[in-house]
Design a protein around this motif. Structure first.
Motif, PDB file in Angstrom:
ATOM      1  N   ILE A 367       0.844  -1.201   0.000  1.00 20.13           N
ATOM      2  CA  ILE A 367       0.000   0.000   0.000  1.00 20.13           C
ATOM      3  C   ILE A 367       0.877   1.249   0.000  1.00 20.13           C
ATOM      4  CG2 ILE A 367      -0.341   0.078   2.533  1.00 20.13           C
ATOM      5  CD1 ILE A 367      -2.964   1.040  -0.133  1.00 20.13           C
ATOM      6  N   GLY A 368       2.018   1.171   0.678  1.00 24.19           N
ATOM      7  CA  GLY A 368       2.950   2.290   0.655  1.00 24.19           C
ATOM      8  C   GLY A 368       3.486   2.540  -0.744  1.00 24.19           C
ATOM      9  N   SER A 369       3.723   1.442  -1.484  1.00 21.64           N
ATOM     10  CA  SER A 369       4.224   1.586  -2.850  1.00 21.64           C
ATOM     11  C   SER A 369       3.176   2.212  -3.762  1.00 21.64           C
ATOM     12  CB  SER A 369       4.641   0.224  -3.411  1.00 21.64           C
ATOM     13  OG  SER A 369       5.660  -0.328  -2.628  1.00 21.64           O
ATOM     14  N   VAL A 370       1.899   2.009  -3.436  1.00 18.21           N
ATOM     15  CA  VAL A 370       0.836   2.623  -4.232  1.00 18.21           C
ATOM     16  C   VAL A 370       0.728   4.110  -3.914  1.00 18.21           C
ATOM     17  CG1 VAL A 370      -1.661   2.716  -4.621  1.00 18.21           C
ATOM     18  CG2 VAL A 370      -0.516   0.516  -4.486  1.00 18.21           C
ATOM     19  N   ILE A 371       0.705   4.457  -2.640  1.00 20.18           N
ATOM     20  CA  ILE A 371       0.380   5.860  -2.305  1.00 20.18           C
ATOM     21  C   ILE A 371       1.595   6.786  -2.280  1.00 20.18           C
ATOM     22  CG2 ILE A 371      -1.775   5.306  -1.121  1.00 20.18           C
ATOM     23  CD1 ILE A 371      -0.354   5.615   1.533  1.00 20.18           C
ATOM     24  N   THR A 372       2.782   6.250  -2.011  1.00 19.10           N
ATOM     25  CA  THR A 372       3.941   7.144  -1.904  1.00 19.10           C
ATOM     26  C   THR A 372       4.200   7.953  -3.174  1.00 19.10           C
ATOM     27  OG1 THR A 372       4.906   5.709  -0.247  1.00 19.10           O
ATOM     28  CG2 THR A 372       6.389   7.281  -1.277  1.00 19.10           C
ATOM     29  N   PRO A 373       4.104   7.343  -4.380  1.00 15.79           N
ATOM     30  CA  PRO A 373       4.294   8.173  -5.577  1.00 15.79           C
ATOM     31  C   PRO A 373       3.315   9.354  -5.642  1.00 15.79           C
ATOM     32  CG  PRO A 373       4.388   5.867  -6.160  1.00 15.79           C
ATOM     33  CD  PRO A 373       3.948   5.925  -4.725  1.00 15.79           C
ATOM     34  N   HIS A 374       2.125   9.184  -5.086  1.00 17.56           N
ATOM     35  CA  HIS A 374       1.166  10.301  -5.047  1.00 17.56           C
ATOM     36  C   HIS A 374       1.574  11.329  -4.007  1.00 17.56           C
ATOM     37  CE1 HIS A 374      -1.932   8.539  -7.646  1.00 17.56           C
ATOM     38  NE2 HIS A 374      -1.520   7.394  -7.139  1.00 17.56           N
ATOM     39  N   LEU A 375       2.082  10.841  -2.856  1.00 14.63           N
ATOM     40  CA  LEU A 375       2.418  11.753  -1.768  1.00 14.63           C
ATOM     41  C   LEU A 375       3.723  12.495  -2.042  1.00 14.63           C
ATOM     42  CD1 LEU A 375       1.589   9.462   1.336  1.00 14.63           C
ATOM     43  CD2 LEU A 375       0.122  11.149   0.250  1.00 14.63           C
ATOM     44  N   ARG A 376       4.662  11.826  -2.748  1.00 16.99           N
ATOM     45  CA  ARG A 376       5.992  12.434  -2.878  1.00 16.99           C
ATOM     46  C   ARG A 376       6.469  12.601  -4.321  1.00 16.99           C
ATOM     47  NH1 ARG A 376      10.027   9.919   1.535  1.00 16.99           N
ATOM     48  NH2 ARG A 376       8.590   9.539   3.236  1.00 16.99           N
ATOM     49  N   GLY A 377       5.662  12.247  -5.284  1.00 17.10           N
ATOM     50  CA  GLY A 377       6.066  12.454  -6.674  1.00 17.10           C
ATOM     51  C   GLY A 377       6.370  11.151  -7.392  1.00 17.10           C
ATOM     52  N   LEU A 378       5.728  10.972  -8.533  1.00 18.84           N
ATOM     53  CA  LEU A 378       5.854   9.726  -9.291  1.00 18.84           C
ATOM     54  C   LEU A 378       7.260   9.577  -9.880  1.00 18.84           C
ATOM     55  CD1 LEU A 378       4.346   7.238 -10.286  1.00 18.84           C
ATOM     56  CD2 LEU A 378       3.535   8.551 -12.229  1.00 18.84           C
ATOM     57  N   ALA A 379       7.864  10.707 -10.275  1.00 21.05           N
ATOM     58  CA  ALA A 379       9.165  10.624 -10.951  1.00 21.05           C
ATOM     59  C   ALA A 379      10.197   9.965 -10.044  1.00 21.05           C
ATOM     60  CB  ALA A 379       9.613  12.020 -11.369  1.00 21.05           C
ATOM     61  N   ASP A 380      10.209  10.350  -8.756  1.00 22.68           N
ATOM     62  CA  ASP A 380      11.224   9.821  -7.845  1.00 22.68           C
ATOM     63  C   ASP A 380      10.848   8.492  -7.214  1.00 22.68           C
ATOM     64  OD1 ASP A 380      13.300  11.631  -7.960  1.00 22.68           O
ATOM     65  OD2 ASP A 380      12.246  13.065  -6.668  1.00 22.68           O
ATOM     66  N   TRP A 381       9.566   8.176  -7.198  1.00 22.03           N
ATOM     67  CA  TRP A 381       9.136   7.016  -6.414  1.00 22.03           C
ATOM     68  C   TRP A 381       8.486   5.929  -7.249  1.00 22.03           C
ATOM     69  CZ3 TRP A 381      10.863   6.619  -1.527  1.00 22.03           C
ATOM     70  CH2 TRP A 381      11.394   7.784  -0.957  1.00 22.03           C
ATOM     71  N   ASN A 382       8.558   6.042  -8.573  1.00 21.26           N
ATOM     72  CA  ASN A 382       7.932   5.023  -9.402  1.00 21.26           C
ATOM     73  C   ASN A 382       8.605   3.667  -9.254  1.00 21.26           C
ATOM     74  OD1 ASN A 382       6.250   3.892 -11.437  1.00 21.26           O
ATOM     75  ND2 ASN A 382       7.986   4.035 -12.825  1.00 21.26           N
ATOM     76  N   HIS A 383       9.885   3.662  -8.847  1.00 19.54           N
ATOM     77  CA  HIS A 383      10.562   2.361  -8.701  1.00 19.54           C
ATOM     78  C   HIS A 383       9.814   1.449  -7.736  1.00 19.54           C
ATOM     79  CE1 HIS A 383      12.167   4.897  -5.473  1.00 19.54           C
ATOM     80  NE2 HIS A 383      12.323   3.775  -4.793  1.00 19.54           N
ATOM     81  N   LEU A 384       9.040   2.050  -6.789  1.00 19.23           N
ATOM     82  CA  LEU A 384       8.278   1.209  -5.852  1.00 19.23           C
ATOM     83  C   LEU A 384       7.205   0.395  -6.575  1.00 19.23           C
ATOM     84  CD1 LEU A 384       7.798   3.599  -2.800  1.00 19.23           C
ATOM     85  CD2 LEU A 384       9.486   1.790  -3.095  1.00 19.23           C
ATOM     86  N   SER A 385       6.723   0.919  -7.712  1.00 18.73           N
ATOM     87  CA  SER A 385       5.726   0.170  -8.476  1.00 18.73           C
ATOM     88  C   SER A 385       6.326  -1.124  -9.019  1.00 18.73           C
ATOM     89  CB  SER A 385       5.205   0.998  -9.648  1.00 18.73           C
ATOM     90  OG  SER A 385       5.037   2.337  -9.282  1.00 18.73           O
ATOM     91  N   GLY A 386       7.646  -1.119  -9.184  1.00 19.31           N
ATOM     92  CA  GLY A 386       8.316  -2.332  -9.650  1.00 19.31           C
ATOM     93  C   GLY A 386       8.647  -3.280  -8.510  1.00 19.31           C
ATOM     94  N   ALA A 387       8.515  -2.809  -7.263  1.00 19.46           N
ATOM     95  CA  ALA A 387       8.840  -3.650  -6.109  1.00 19.46           C
ATOM     96  C   ALA A 387       7.671  -4.570  -5.805  1.00 19.46           C
ATOM     97  CB  ALA A 387       9.160  -2.778  -4.904  1.00 19.46           C
ATOM     98  N   SER A 388       7.303  -5.369  -6.809  1.00 21.94           N
ATOM     99  CA  SER A 388       6.148  -6.248  -6.658  1.00 21.94           C
ATOM    100  C   SER A 388       6.287  -7.398  -7.622  1.00 21.94           C
ATOM    101  CB  SER A 388       4.869  -5.470  -6.977  1.00 21.94           C
ATOM    102  OG  SER A 388       3.794  -6.364  -7.115  1.00 21.94           O
ATOM    103  N   SER A 389       5.870  -8.560  -7.174  1.00 21.50           N
ATOM    104  CA  SER A 389       5.858  -9.689  -8.097  1.00 21.50           C
ATOM    105  C   SER A 389       4.488  -9.791  -8.762  1.00 21.50           C
ATOM    106  CB  SER A 389       6.187 -10.977  -7.348  1.00 21.50           C
ATOM    107  OG  SER A 389       5.228 -11.182  -6.335  1.00 21.50           O
ATOM    108  N   LEU A 390       3.593  -8.855  -8.456  1.00 25.47           N
ATOM    109  CA  LEU A 390       2.219  -8.839  -8.977  1.00 25.47           C
ATOM    110  C   LEU A 390       1.486 -10.137  -8.662  1.00 25.47           C
ATOM    111  CD1 LEU A 390       2.817  -7.101 -12.426  1.00 25.47           C
ATOM    112  CD2 LEU A 390       2.079  -6.060 -10.287  1.00 25.47           C
ATOM    113  N   CYS A 391       1.850 -10.755  -7.537  1.00 21.83           N
ATOM    114  CA  CYS A 391       1.213 -12.028  -7.189  1.00 21.83           C
ATOM    115  C   CYS A 391      -0.201 -11.794  -6.682  1.00 21.83           C
ATOM    116  CB  CYS A 391       2.028 -12.770  -6.143  1.00 21.83           C
ATOM    117  SG  CYS A 391       2.149 -11.923  -4.562  1.00 21.83           S
ATOM    118  N   GLY A 392      -0.486 -10.580  -6.224  1.00 24.90           N
ATOM    119  CA  GLY A 392      -1.839 -10.273  -5.780  1.00 24.90           C
ATOM    120  C   GLY A 392      -2.132 -10.690  -4.351  1.00 24.90           C
ATOM    121  N   ALA A 393      -1.130 -11.162  -3.611  1.00 25.96           N
ATOM    122  CA  ALA A 393      -1.371 -11.548  -2.212  1.00 25.96           C
ATOM    123  C   ALA A 393      -1.867 -10.358  -1.403  1.00 25.96           C
ATOM    124  CB  ALA A 393      -0.088 -12.104  -1.597  1.00 25.96           C
ATOM    125  N   CYS A 394      -1.379  -9.170  -1.742  1.00 28.56           N
ATOM    126  CA  CYS A 394      -1.786  -7.961  -1.017  1.00 28.56           C
ATOM    127  C   CYS A 394      -3.280  -7.693  -1.223  1.00 28.56           C
ATOM    128  CB  CYS A 394      -0.956  -6.774  -1.455  1.00 28.56           C
ATOM    129  SG  CYS A 394      -0.770  -6.583  -3.232  1.00 28.56           S
TER     130      CYS A 394
END
Lengths: 509, 259
Positions: A367-394
């Motif tokens: 959830i932090g990886s989803v909202i942080t780019p909104h809170l602090r800027g997508l350009a600097d924090w988009n790498h968090l979107s890649g910090a996922s295996s997209l397994c959907g467990a979350c």
């Protein structure tokens, strides 16, 4: 491991002091580089990973046992997600209703558009109270706005009363996990910490360590002038805030000091008191594997006539700090449904392997990886979107059904639109060129197959980094197209069923 | 408050700024959440039909009405006997101690036994018929938090135990509801090391929803400043996720059920 943690801690502490704004841009090391470095170090630390895993083992067991008490957990999730959906989609109305009702009960509402305003409002309240000692219960919004640093800079002593937060405060580290702040710390380290800071005798018993903190804190509750808390819900209908906790520290923080300040994100509002009869049990079950947490308390204003104790003043600071930016994205608006239970962190394979500090954010995990780019800027924090295996467990774990892993994909897409990487673009263009020309596709595929073995052996500079943590597969002797053509020929020659089975068995070996 | 005019002005404007941002953001409707049970969706809202967002154009999506019983949440029992059984079971799992007592005299005796066994020197209590009856049987020092001299937090901190009444008990979750008006304020049920709750068996309700509805009904618009659902003795798992009782609040919770 210690050096790694020091890095993570001092990094975020520094940004808290020198650039106190949470929306401040990256420190000296860009967030992405920091993430990759810390992740690499953590992943290599098997001891740490297995410690975190075993700490979570008990959670899985009790969570499953409690979920089984629900006659239908999935229906409960429906109801919880609808309650939050209907609140978030009329946030303006409900916030105004909350403010009117809360002030009608003798409290005071303050509106903070950003972290700076929130800090100023709280500092002003603390000054007016003539505070000497401040006690705090766990409050992630205060981490978000770096409140402790701001109060300390003005000369106020602040003590975190939640056991985990207290340990983290003594360690000079931010929380590792926004529900279990010190889940990464071993009891020996806590014993040493207490020995150094409180002068207590060493012990290896969690019970004894807890009692040390209990004894230490009791005087502080009695002596504090101001108590600062967060809140889990704001009830518009009645003008109350709801605080969920296990230790009783928030109860004490809101009972004994003269002034109670609650710092709360605007998305925490729900319409009716009755909504809590779904959300409170689900928060406890999803977050900590409990039927209910020990204390679920509703506060509506300061002490009233006829009540024998309680604060004389109560203030609620409503914090926007980019939440309205998330609200403006209808696709991801449901990430404001989050009740901060932490379930998505506990099940996330990435969180379990890279650890909480690696994220470098106030809110860790999916959830932090989803909202942080909104809170602090997508350009600097988009790498968090890649910090996922997209397994959907979350998404499966989320009690309010936030589509977390799809939002990570949405962020990737948005980043590609707004700040595309040149290299990725070039790569896609090359792929399209090859994929639309069969002869080129064949040739390129042949070349790739020939060079794979070579790349594995030589590790040339371009792919060295990639190969450092991955194995390149052995290239198959023939391509899929060749195998298919051969199989079709064989099928034409023999009986069809036999042809299919022999071809598939050959392929699988 | 003596804040100068400029800060008051900016306070008003930040309220307007935030609300304006929200209204602007909500002009584009969000799709309703994906739910598996459409019956949840098709029920009109319990309190106010206008709550279906007129801006969204989506059908009214609301939570089930409160009186539908929510058959998917944990069971709270249908009869008083069932509710009492579920409550007792939950309290025991939460490591609270349940004492069933025939009458007030039996309850007083039970509490006096506890006081002797743990050799309490000072016990805090508050004005309430049931509590007053059991406190009379204690031989140790007692102090009343809502007496004429008012509540003294130093004195309360020195008490080994606090005795309170409660508003009601919730079978579904094993919770006890105390409030700041009729259960001895905010400190009594949290600061002393042991919390004793004296309650009558007819105070048990089924679910949390029932408890909230009843509380609203009882107090009308005049809710006390604090309502607290206490679910077991204070606990923490912050050290290696190992359960320890008595983090900051009471280490022991005794529920004395009379009747």
């Amino acid at each position: 491991m210690t050096t790694l943690q020091h890095n993570a801690a001092s990094g975020s502490k520094e940004s808290g002091k020198k650039l106190p704004s949470a929306d401040s841009q990256a420190g000296p090391v860009p967030p992405k580089r920091q993430f990759l470095q810390d992740a690499a170090a953590h992943v290599a630390d098997i001891g740490h990973r297995s410690f975190v895993r075993s700490a979570l083992g008990g959670y899985y067991k009790s969570r499953d046992a409690q979920k089984a008490r629900y006659r239908d957990w999935e229906h409960a999730r429906d109801a919880a997600s609808l309650a939050k959906w209907s609140a978030v989609n009329r946030l303006d109305e409900l916030l105004e209703q909350f403010a009117a009702n809360f002030e009608g009960r003798g409290g005071k509402v303050h509106w903070a558009a950003n972290a700076h305003d929130a800090r100023e409002i709280i500092l002003e309240l603390v000054r007016q109270a003539g505070a000497r000692a401040i006690i705090k219960s766990k409050c992630m919004t205060s981490e978000e706005i770096h409140l402790n640093a701001a109060l300390e800079e003005e000369g106020y002593g602040v003590v975190e009363s939640d056991l985990g937060e207290f340990i983290q405060q003594l360690r000079g580290e931010p929380p590792y996990h926004f529900v279990f702040p010190c889940m990464h710390v071993r009891r020996e380290e806590i014993s040493r910490l207490f020995e150094d800071n409180l002068g207590t005798a060493p012990t290896d018993s969690p019970e004894e360590l807890t009692m040390i903190a209990r004894r230490h804190m009791r005087r502080l509750y009695v002596e504090a002038d101001v108590g600062i808390t967060g809140a889990n819900f704001l009830v518009a209908e009645t003008g109350q805030i709801s605080i969920t906790e296990n230790e009783g520290n928030a109860r004490l923080t809101a009972a004994l000091p003269r002034m109670h300040i609650a710092l709360v994100g605007i998305e925490k509002v729900v319409a009716n008191l009755d909504d809590l009869s779904i959300l409170l049990p689900m928060l406890a079950t999803a977050g900590a594997g409990q039927p209910m947490t020990c204390y679920n308390t509703l506060y509506g204003g300061p002490r009233q006539e006829g009540e024998c104790d309680g604060p004389h003043e109560m203030h609620v600071v409503l914090l926007d700090n980019h939440r309205s930016a998330i609200l403006a994205d209808p696709e991801q608006r449901d990430s404001l449904h989050c009740i901060r239970c932490g379930a998505c962190l506990n099940v996330c394979p990435i969180f379990k392997n890279v650890g909480g500090f690696t994220y470098g954010t106030t809110y860790q995990g999916p959830i932090g990886s989803v909202i942080t780019p909104h809170l602090r800027g997508l350009a600097d924090w988009n790498h968090l979107s890649g910090a996922s295996s997209l397994c959907g467990a979350c998404s499966d774990a989320c009690p309010v059904r936030i589509d977390i892993h799809h939002h990570l994909l949405h962020n990737r897409r948005n980043a590609a639109r707004t700040s595309p990487s040149r290299l990725e673009r070039l790569g896609h263009r090359l792929f399209v060129t090859a994929a639309t020309r069969p002869w080129l596709f064949r040739t390129a595929g042949w070349m790739a197959r020939q060079s794979m073995g070579l790349a594995r052996r030589l590790k040339p500079p371009l792919v060295r980094e990639w190969l450092a943590s991955r194995d390149l597969p052995t290239a198959p002797r023939e391509t899929f197209r060749a195998a298919w053509q051969r199989r079709s020929r064989a099928a034409g020659a023999r009986r069809p069923e036999k042809g299919v089975s022999s071809a598939s068995s050959r392929e699988s070996t | 408050m003596s804040s100068p005019t400029p800060s008051k002005l900016s306070a008003a404007s930040s309220r307007e700024t935030i609300l304006a941002r929200i209204r602007e953001a909500l002009r584009v409707p969000a799709p309703p959440p994906h739910v598996i049970d459409r019956t949840l969706v098709d029920v009109p809202h319990r309190s106010d039909p206008s709550t279906a967002d007129p801006r969204s154009g989506f059908p009214a999506l609301q939570v089930l009405p409160a009186d539908a019983g929510r058959p998917w949440l944990p069971d709270g029992g249908d009869t008083p006997e069932e509710r009492l059984a579920i409550l007792t079971d939950n309290l025991e799992k939460l490591r609270a101690e349940v004492h069933r007592c025939r009458d007030v005299a039996h309850a007083a005796e039970t509490i006096a036994d506890l006081a002797r066994a743990a050799s309490w020197q000072r016990v805090a209590w508050h004005h309430d018929a049931l509590v007053a009856d059991v406190v009379r049987a204690l031989s140790c020092e007692t102090c009343q938090v809502d007496g004429p001299s008012g509540s003294d937090k130093e004195l309360l901190e020195s008490c080994q135990a606090g005795i309170t009444s409660c508003e009601l008990l919730v079978a579904q979750t094993g919770s006890i509801l105390v409030d700041s008006r009729r259960s001895g304020g905010r400190g009594l049920s949290i600061l002393p090391h042991v919390h004793l709750v004296v309650a009558r068996v007819d105070q048990v309700v089924g679910t949390l929803g029932d408890a909230l509805a009843l509380t609203k009904q009882r107090h009308g618009g005049q809710l006390p400043s604090m309502l607290s659902f206490i679910t077991g003795p204070s606990r923490t798992g912050d050290i290696e996720r190992i359960l320890v009782l008595g983090a900051h609040g009471p280490k022991e919770l005794h529920v004395i059920l009379v009747g």
